[in-house]
Design a protein around this motif. Sequence first.
Motif, mmCIF file in Angstrom:
data_model
loop_
_atom_site.group_PDB
_atom_site.id
_atom_site.type_symbol
_atom_site.label_atom_id
_atom_site.label_comp_id
_atom_site.label_asym_id
_atom_site.label_seq_id
_atom_site.Cartn_x
_atom_site.Cartn_y
_atom_site.Cartn_z
ATOM 1 N N GLU A 273 53.626 121.429 58.584
ATOM 2 C CA GLU A 273 53.626 122.060 59.907
ATOM 3 C C GLU A 273 53.715 121.046 61.035
ATOM 4 O OE1 GLU A 273 50.395 124.754 60.266
ATOM 5 O OE2 GLU A 273 50.930 125.905 58.480
ATOM 6 N N THR B 271 57.115 124.432 61.597
ATOM 7 C CA THR B 271 56.889 124.067 60.202
ATOM 8 C C THR B 271 58.081 123.296 59.646
ATOM 9 O OG1 THR B 271 55.518 126.007 59.854
ATOM 10 C CG2 THR B 271 56.401 124.968 57.893
ATOM 11 N N TYR C 19 52.864 117.417 63.095
ATOM 12 C CA TYR C 19 51.652 116.690 63.442
ATOM 13 C C TYR C 19 50.826 117.495 64.436
ATOM 14 C CZ TYR C 19 54.320 112.781 61.476
ATOM 15 O OH TYR C 19 55.052 111.976 60.649
ATOM 16 N N ASP C 20 49.590 117.780 64.094
ATOM 17 C CA ASP C 20 48.650 118.463 64.979
ATOM 18 C C ASP C 20 47.950 117.385 65.807
ATOM 19 O OD1 ASP C 20 46.576 119.795 66.224
ATOM 20 O OD2 ASP C 20 46.006 120.971 64.453
ATOM 21 N N HIS D 129 51.610 117.971 55.674
ATOM 22 C CA HIS D 129 52.311 117.712 56.931
ATOM 23 C C HIS D 129 53.491 118.652 57.154
ATOM 24 C CE1 HIS D 129 49.715 114.249 56.805
ATOM 25 N NE2 HIS D 129 50.229 113.929 55.631
ATOM 26 N N THR E 172 42.393 111.614 59.200
ATOM 27 C CA THR E 172 42.239 113.065 59.329
ATOM 28 C C THR E 172 42.445 113.777 58.004
ATOM 29 O OG1 THR E 172 42.996 112.968 61.632
ATOM 30 C CG2 THR E 172 43.078 115.120 60.541
ATOM 31 N N GLN F 46 56.489 119.329 73.856
ATOM 32 C CA GLN F 46 55.598 119.082 72.725
ATOM 33 C C GLN F 46 54.994 117.683 72.816
ATOM 34 O OE1 GLN F 46 58.514 119.631 69.639
ATOM 35 N NE2 GLN F 46 57.850 121.715 69.195
ATOM 36 N N ARG G 185 44.210 117.737 66.760
ATOM 37 C CA ARG G 185 43.312 117.427 65.645
ATOM 38 C C ARG G 185 43.288 115.921 65.374
ATOM 39 N NH1 ARG G 185 44.225 119.278 59.351
ATOM 40 N NH2 ARG G 185 42.258 118.439 58.518
#
Length: 308
Positions: free
Chosen positions: A15, A3, A17-18, A13, A61, A40, A21
């Motif tokens: 947390e 985070t 970048y997912d 944002h 998104t 990552q 998703r």
Amino acid sequence: MATKTMLHPRNQHREGYDFARLVAHTPELEAFTITNPVGQTTINFQDVSAVRMLNRALLKTHYNIGFWDIPDNYLCPPIPGRVDYIHYLADLLASNNNQEIPRGPKIKALDIGTGASLVYPIIGQSEYGWDFTGVDIDPAAIKSAQQICQSNQLQITLRHQNKRENIFRGVIEPHDAFHITLCNPPFHSSMEQADRGTQRKWRNLGEGDSRKLNFGGQNAELWCPGGEIKFIASMVEQSMEFADQCLWFSSLVSKKDNLRPLNKILAKAKVADFKVVEMAQGQKTSRFIAWTYIKKNQRSLYMNGTNR
């Protein structure tokens, strides 16, 4: 990803970048993803094409933007930092609205230098439903912004600023009334200074091929005579002419050392109030200044439109 607790509490944002998703919404992003040393998923942020595709995925998104693109060599904005500015402006307006975040098209916002990316109006409309007017001196930027609006059926007013020395003059019309203005001003004082700044970034990154790096930008985006202080000083001077047509004027300030002279400029302008709002994004701290000519006991009336 961990985070990013320094971002605004409402920033989507926080947390990180997912990527799972993001790729699900924009499959083209997957070709630009890499794995960093700690395992990552990320992208090469020195690659302008990768950053542009990341922005496209983020806007699709999180902000329901089906089409987004900018011409080559225009600034590709970092989305999380731009989002923070919008959220802190919402907090500023809430301070004059019984601490309630103002939402909906009754809130009028003016984006000075909206750019080819149209990023602030996109975010502000998506998050709060505000009614945006975007202004730019560059016809190509306006054309790009118009294409984004048309492709996504966005109701955003776009105005071309014809004179480089003008900021509010010529674009704020007699019938206009804005709750907030925002601006990310050019901060270099000359093209040579802008070039030196870019070269310094290249050296710090240890990259020799400048074409791969995400440090684009047109002249009007990067520099103006006198740099950031002169630009904001002109903004303050011109804001006096429209003192009763806007509740809060604001501008990002890239260099903390510029705050002291800007405070003196605002004091001479006899503003009713001004604030410095700090925004921290990761290891970087940014800020904006905001000033108003409306007396404190009249601001809630301005928010409700009953004094205009």
